[in-house]
Design an enzyme around this catalytic site. Structure first.
Site, PDB file in Angstrom:
ATOM      1  N   GLY A 173       0.551  -1.180   0.042  1.00 23.93           N
ATOM      2  CA  GLY A 173      -0.101  -0.137  -0.202  1.00 23.93           C
ATOM      3  C   GLY A 173       0.832   1.411   0.016  1.00 23.93           C
ATOM      4  CE1 TYR A 181       0.499   4.558   6.126  1.00 24.36           C
ATOM      5  CE2 TYR A 181       1.452   5.897   7.162  1.00 24.36           C
ATOM      6  CZ  TYR A 181       1.386   4.764   6.796  1.00 24.36           C
ATOM      7  OH  TYR A 181       1.916   3.842   7.077  1.00 24.36           O
TER       8      TYR A 181
HETATM    9  P1  NAI Z   1       6.933   1.305   0.759  1.00 25.27           P
HETATM   10  O1  NAI Z   1       5.994   1.902   0.585  1.00 25.27           O
HETATM   11  O2  NAI Z   1       8.650   0.781   1.421  1.00 25.27           O
HETATM   12  O3  NAI Z   1       6.883  -0.117   0.331  1.00 25.27           O
HETATM   13  C1  NAI Z   1       5.056  -0.110  -0.308  1.00 25.27           C
HETATM   14  C2  NAI Z   1       5.142  -1.326  -0.860  1.00 25.27           C
HETATM   15  O4  NAI Z   1       3.676  -1.332  -1.364  1.00 25.27           O
HETATM   16  C3  NAI Z   1       5.956  -0.065  -2.339  1.00 25.27           C
HETATM   17  O5  NAI Z   1       6.742  -1.894  -2.763  1.00 25.27           O
HETATM   18  C4  NAI Z   1       4.823  -0.401  -3.371  1.00 25.27           C
HETATM   19  O6  NAI Z   1       5.085  -0.820  -4.242  1.00 25.27           O
HETATM   20  C5  NAI Z   1       4.042  -1.383  -3.032  1.00 25.27           C
HETATM   21  N1  NAI Z   1       2.188  -0.954  -3.283  1.00 25.27           N
HETATM   22  C6  NAI Z   1       2.160   0.476  -3.729  1.00 25.27           C
HETATM   23  N2  NAI Z   1       0.748   0.623  -3.901  1.00 25.27           N
HETATM   24  C7  NAI Z   1       0.154  -0.478  -4.075  1.00 25.27           C
HETATM   25  C8  NAI Z   1      -0.803  -1.581  -4.590  1.00 25.27           C
HETATM   26  N3  NAI Z   1      -2.069  -0.393  -5.411  1.00 25.27           N
HETATM   27  N4  NAI Z   1      -0.562  -2.428  -5.675  1.00 25.27           N
HETATM   28  C9  NAI Z   1       0.205  -3.338  -4.844  1.00 25.27           C
HETATM   29  N5  NAI Z   1       1.008  -3.682  -3.818  1.00 25.27           N
HETATM   30  C10 NAI Z   1       1.726  -1.804  -3.772  1.00 25.27           C
HETATM   31  O7  NAI Z   1       6.809   1.039   2.996  1.00 25.27           O
HETATM   32  P2  NAI Z   1       7.417  -0.067   3.887  1.00 25.27           P
HETATM   33  O8  NAI Z   1       8.617   0.903   4.620  1.00 25.27           O
HETATM   34  O9  NAI Z   1       7.627  -0.859   3.103  1.00 25.27           O
HETATM   35  O10 NAI Z   1       6.121   0.096   4.643  1.00 25.27           O
HETATM   36  C11 NAI Z   1       5.438  -1.763   4.661  1.00 25.27           C
HETATM   37  C12 NAI Z   1       4.264  -1.330   5.423  1.00 25.27           C
HETATM   38  O11 NAI Z   1       4.300  -1.028   6.931  1.00 25.27           O
HETATM   39  C13 NAI Z   1       3.115  -0.620   4.865  1.00 25.27           C
HETATM   40  O12 NAI Z   1       1.718  -0.646   4.834  1.00 25.27           O
HETATM   41  C14 NAI Z   1       3.521   0.619   5.756  1.00 25.27           C
HETATM   42  O13 NAI Z   1       1.945   1.425   5.619  1.00 25.27           O
HETATM   43  C15 NAI Z   1       3.386   0.492   6.787  1.00 25.27           C
HETATM   44  N6  NAI Z   1       4.030   0.846   7.913  1.00 25.27           N
HETATM   45  C16 NAI Z   1       6.075   0.914   7.956  1.00 25.27           C
HETATM   46  C17 NAI Z   1       6.761   1.465   8.561  1.00 25.27           C
HETATM   47  C18 NAI Z   1       8.392   2.043   8.196  1.00 25.27           C
HETATM   48  O14 NAI Z   1       8.890   2.545   9.571  1.00 25.27           O
HETATM   49  N7  NAI Z   1       8.847   1.647   7.380  1.00 25.27           N
HETATM   50  C19 NAI Z   1       5.322   2.057  10.192  1.00 25.27           C
HETATM   51  C20 NAI Z   1       3.933   1.798  10.105  1.00 25.27           C
HETATM   52  C21 NAI Z   1       4.329   1.209   9.253  1.00 25.27           C
HETATM   53  C1  15L Z   2       5.382   5.298   8.427  1.00 22.12           C
HETATM   54  O1  15L Z   2       3.782   4.717   8.987  1.00 22.12           O
HETATM   55  C2  15L Z   2       5.546   4.965   7.489  1.00 22.12           C
HETATM   56  O2  15L Z   2       5.490   4.237   6.602  1.00 22.12           O
HETATM   57  C3  15L Z   2       7.149   4.888   7.564  1.00 22.12           C
HETATM   58  O3  15L Z   2       7.157   5.673   5.897  1.00 22.12           O
HETATM   59  C4  15L Z   2       7.625   6.532   8.600  1.00 22.12           C
HETATM   60  O4  15L Z   2       6.936   7.342   8.457  1.00 22.12           O
HETATM   61  C5  15L Z   2       6.676   5.893   9.966  1.00 22.12           C
HETATM   62  O5  15L Z   2       5.179   6.153   9.955  1.00 22.12           O
HETATM   63  C6  15L Z   2       7.315   6.976  11.236  1.00 22.12           C
HETATM   64  O6  15L Z   2       6.292   7.545  11.228  1.00 22.12           O
HETATM   65  O7  15L Z   2       8.369   7.393  11.124  1.00 22.12           O
END
Ligand code: NAI
Ligand code: 15L
Length: 270
Positions: free
Chosen positions: A77, A140
């Site tokens: 997402g 979001y």
């Molecule tokens: P990211 O943005 O790097 O990865 C998300 C992936 O979802 C991307 O590879 C993207 O291509 C894919 N995506 C987006 N739209 C799509 C669609 N319509 N259909 C299929 N795939 C789609 O995010 P990250 O950092 O890897 O985070 C992973 C999950 O954890 C996300 O849901 C994010 O909201 C959540 N999250 C991450 C945090 C963090 O610190 N990295 C903090 C809080 C939540």
């Molecule tokens: C999230 O939910 C985002 O996906 C990530 O990119 C960071 O911004 C994280 O929260 C954060 O709050 O540090």
């Protein structure tokens, strides 16, 4: 315990890429999915992997993606604050498609990547738990709040179990003061995922995803049954973070749990 086949959405994202090699111990077979363009760049499948391009906004494609999987780690997402229409497709329709497919195909357990931005408008001097009122800090955060409600509904109505992990910040390092509170290491995330997937009878459990940081904003008392015991701490980054120029004391980055997300927008001029 292990699953026969586990689905990981968002497999080409920042977290998904790091998680990928760790999933071999969770299941005999792992299906990795992301947008086709993103998945192409993520490298070929190992013998225990299947790689799939799928847009979460496409209900029929999501149904096919979920078929044959016992459990889902749903990371896919939009992961930052964006205009509502983008969030609507990937996150709001996307999470509905995931749960509807889970129901249809008898998936036992979903791990939903929720976010600390579900409660981003609490102040950094407040300590909150999973029963406190949600205060999403943008479209979001609203989509993650909706995803948690979707998870609760699919448990109450159909018995599909979920652990919603309100992830703080999963990055290799904590790079600012806010992240000293919100940071989570990949090892701790792996442990929390394992407990979230294999602890029996979780119903719908909400847990904050953070390491054993010295100063945190979140109290996981209502997720104690998961037995999550983080081992890492952001203290190793403190000296480097404190040597940087600091934001003004009234900057949301310094005052609100959601940091800069709370000040994004408005979008969508008519
Ligand atoms: P990211 O943005 O790097 O990865 C998300 C992936 O979802 C991307 O590879 C993207 O291509 C894919 N995506 C987006 N739209 C799509 C669609 N319509 N259909 C299929 N795939 C789609 O995010 P990250 O950092 O890897 O985070 C992973 C999950 O954890 C996300 O849901 C994010 O909201 C959540 N999250 C991450 C945090 C963090 O610190 N990295 C903090 C809080 C939540
Ligand atoms: C999230 O939910 C985002 O996906 C990530 O990119 C960071 O911004 C994280 O929260 C954060 O709050 O540090």
């Amino acid at each position: 315990a292990r699953f026969s086949r586990l689905l990981l959405t968002g497999a080409a994202g920042g977290v998904g890429k790091q998680l990928r090699p760790r999933l071999a111990s969770f299941a005999d077979s792992v299906r990795l999915a992301d947008l086709a363009s993103a998945m192409e760049a993520a490298g070929p499948a190992a013998p225990h992997e299947q790689v799939l391009g799928c847009d979460l906004a496409d209900r029929v494609a999501v149904d096919a993606m979920v078929a044959g999987c016992e459990a889902i780690i749903h990371l896919g997402g939009v992961s930052v604050e964006r205009p509502f229409e983008e969030i609507l497709e990937a996150n709001i329709k996307g999470v509905f498609h995931i749960y509807e497919a889970a129901r249809r195909h008898g998936v036992k357990r979903v791990i939903f990547a929720s976010s600390n931005h579900v409660t981003g408008f609490y102040r950094q001097d407040q300590r909150i738990n999973a029963h406190d009122l949600r205060r999403p800090d943008g479209y979001y955060g609203l989509s993650k709040s909706y995803g948690e409600d979707m998870a609760q509904f699919y448990f109450d109505r159909y018995g599909v179990e979920t652990v919603s992990i309100r992830i703080g910040s999963i990055f290799p390092e904590a790079t600012n003061r806010r992240m000293l509170a919100s940071w989570m290491s990949m090892d701790d995330f792996e442990q929390l995922l394992r407990r979230s997937l294999f602890t029996p009878d979780v119903g719908h459990t909400v847990v904050y995803g953070m390491s054993a940081n010295a100063h945190t904003w979140w109290d996981n008392r209502y997720a104690a049954h998961l037995g999550y015991a983080p081992k890492d701490s952001s203290e190793i980054f403190r000296a480097k973070v404190e040597a940087q120029p600091q934001p003004a004391p009234d900057d949301p980055v310094a005052t609100l749990q959601g940091g800069a997300f709370t000040a994004a927008g408005p979008f969508d001029p008519l």
